[in-house]
Design an enzyme around this catalytic site. Structure first.
Site, PDB file in Angstrom:
ATOM      1  CG  ASP A  79      -2.223   0.692   0.973  1.00 15.06           C
ATOM      2  OD1 ASP A  79      -2.196   1.936   0.816  1.00 15.06           O
ATOM      3  OD2 ASP A  79      -3.263   0.021   0.906  1.00 15.06           O
ATOM      4  CB  SER A 118      -6.229   2.727   0.537  1.00 21.78           C
ATOM      5  OG  SER A 118      -4.877   3.033   0.785  1.00 21.78           O
ATOM      6  CG  ASP A 171     -11.602   4.664   5.048  1.00 22.19           C
ATOM      7  OD1 ASP A 171     -12.061   5.707   4.543  1.00 22.19           O
ATOM      8  OD2 ASP A 171     -10.395   4.349   4.965  1.00 22.19           O
ATOM      9  NE  ARG A 172      -8.054   7.987   7.748  1.00 25.55           N
ATOM     10  CZ  ARG A 172      -7.408   7.588   8.842  1.00 25.55           C
ATOM     11  NH1 ARG A 172      -7.945   7.816  10.035  1.00 25.55           N
ATOM     12  NH2 ARG A 172      -6.239   6.967   8.756  1.00 25.55           N
ATOM     13  CG  HIS A 200      -2.319   8.987  -1.347  1.00 26.35           C
ATOM     14  ND1 HIS A 200      -3.586   8.439  -1.368  1.00 26.35           N
ATOM     15  CD2 HIS A 200      -1.806   8.653  -0.135  1.00 26.35           C
ATOM     16  CE1 HIS A 200      -3.814   7.805  -0.235  1.00 26.35           C
ATOM     17  NE2 HIS A 200      -2.758   7.932   0.529  1.00 26.35           N
TER      18      HIS A 200
END
Length: 510
Positions: free
Chosen positions: A12, A62, A263-264, A462
């Site tokens: 990752d 991701s 996810d967050r 990123h």
């Protein structure tokens, strides 16, 4: 009977970049990766922008990476969907968003907008907040309050002032909206059940508790003066002249959470939306009968309305493996477990028949630069036992380290993270090869390839650099124009399984 497993190994945040400065990938000693790269067929893949269903030039992440990998096709992302809806006028006609505005108008209550204040495009985009302000204005709503989560991770670590300046200009231009609280995403967007962080953010928004300031700018300046930058700004309350909070979230208010990545967003959403919430004591003033709207579908566990409902993805990699009676393993540590399960299964929470999941806890440290190894060794030990036991036909593995440590913007810890993963990679791939199996070594997006900018500043976001792909099988030749959506078809080819028509990706094997 000995199985010959095919493993998809995702490093990752590990991309390829020629420039050496600030590049943890080139600085790290990685004899195993280099050995596999030199000995076996390899190529690079595009993992950002339109190749993964994002706007051109937008860095991958991701969630996006694993969705594309598991789907075996380009999956048009929430960012793109919402942008198109705004551009084509569909956003302001969205029934779920309009219902939240209508609720606040009819009840005479407030509309609260909360989410990440940046244009990082990973979890949110500030243009979506501006579209919500325009919508509220056009519907005649006046009491609109913003609870801003400061980024500093998907964008520069000290960029909050830029976004606040732009936001205040929009508030003035539209004549609606006021900032009520600020919080670093470290608190409001935790995903690892560190509820003490989430509680601080919650109590600022509901109780008006926390450091107080007369303006958002004062809050950021004070934090910077104390060496605390955007991501870590303490949940803080903006006050009126009399010292009382600009606004708190109260009974029957409406809330629109404009982050689009789940996810967050799940933990803070559960805190507000779920009646049976037990992770901490919300106290007597917990707002009742909230009209809670999520911009996208966050989770089955969140009791909220969804403005942009999921696109169903049929015949993902996991589903096809299951249909062909192949045993599959999903394995990762906590930080990337949702990615190798939920996201890789196209947004499906349940396991497929024949699917096993192994979750290894991530270490409990404040930031992962303090423990760059994370839980890679424990993940490796668990996987080696599975390989030795001939239990799996297909293995889907994620190593979190290059991404999670890369987000620190620190070179040495990120180098250590990559060297740890390389050691583990060698053990796993050699074990697979010893069984007569094959490994596909790849990544989902860039990060560790640039942790320091050319100017010498920390780079916590990123990158858009291509990612590697290695197939540890001699006698093959790989295409050079591949994308992440080509990995599932490649894995199916190696397993001698027919590719379903829904998978529009193409095998990388020529």
């Amino acid at each position: 009977m000995s199985k010959k497993p095919v493993a998809l190994i995702i490093l990752d945040g590990f991309a390829l970049r020629d420039e050496d400065k600030g590049n943890a990938v080139t600085h790290a000693k990685k004899p195993n990766f280099d050995r596999f790269w030199n000995e076996y067929p390899h190529a690079t893949l595009q993992a950002s922008g339109e190749a993964v269903g994002l706007p051109e030039g937008q860095m991958g992440n991701s969630e996006v990476g694993h969705l594309n990998i598991g789907a075996g096709r380009i999956v048009y992302q929430s960012l793109t969907r919402v942008n198109v809806a705004i551009r084509e006028g569909e956003f302001e006609q969205n029934e779920t968003l309009l219902a939240a505005v209508k609720h606040a108008k009819e009840k005479g209550t407030n509309l609260h907008l909360f989410g990440l204040l940046s244009d990082g495009g990973v979890h949110s985009h500030i243009e979506h907040l501006y579209a919500l302000l325009r919508l509220a204005k056009s519907e005649g709503l006046e009491k609109v309050y913003i609870h801003g989560f400061l980024d500093g991770r998907d964008v520069a670590p000290q960029s909050a002032e830029t976004y606040l300046k732009e936001l205040n200009e929009k508030i003035e231009e539209y004549g609606v909206g006021e900032i009520a609280t600020l919080s670093g995403r470290y608190y409001s967007m935790d995903r690892d059940k560190r509820w003490e962080r989430v509680e601080k953010s919650y109590r600022a928004m509901v109780y008006g508790e926390g450091p107080s300031y007369t303006s958002a700018e004062e809050c950021v300046k004070d934090s910077y003066d104390n060496g605390i930058y955007d991501e870590f700004v303490l949940p803080s309350v903006i006050t009126k002249e009399d010292g009382s909070p600009v606004a708190t979230i109260q009974d029957e208010d409406a809330v629109i959470f404009y982050n689009f990545r789940p996810d967050r967003a799940i933990q803070i959403s559960n805190t507000f939306a779920n009646e049976d919430f037990r992770s901490f004591d919300r106290g007597e003033k917990h707002p009742k009968h909230l009209h809670f709207v999520c911009l996208t579908h966050f989770s089955e566990t969140v009791d909220g309305y969804v403005a942009f409902k999921p696109i169903n993805l049929d015949n993902t990699l996991g589903e096809v493996l299951s249909q062909n009676n192949l045993k599959q393993l999903r394995i990762a540590e906590t930080e990337k477990y949702p990615h190798v399960t939920f996201f890789m299964s196209g947004g499906r929470e349940a396991e497929f028949p024949g699917e096993t999941r192994i979750l290894i806890d991530s270490p409990k440290v404040a930031t992962y630069d303090l423990k760059p190894e994370m839980s890679a060794y424990e993940v490796t030990d668990a996987l080696l036992a599975e390989i030795e036991g001939d239990k799996q036909d297909a293995i889907l593995l994620n190593f979190a380290n290059p991404d999670m440590v890369g987000h620190s913007g620190m070179l040495e810890p990120t180098v250590k993270a990559i060297e740890t993963v390389d050691e583990c990679l060698g053990k796993i791939v050699d074990a697979i090869l010893a069984k007569g199996g094959t490994a596909i070594i790849t990544a989902d997006h860039g990060n560790a390839d640039e942790v320091i900018t050319l100017e010498g500043n920390p780079m916590t976001a990123h990158t858009t650099n291509p990612v590697p792909v290695i197939v540890t099988k001699q006698g093959l030749e790989l295409r050079e124009d591949g994308i992440l959506g080509d990995l599932a078809p490649t894995m199916l080819t190696l397993l001698d399984v027919a590719q379903p028509k829904e998978m529009t990706g193409k095998t990388l094997i020529k």
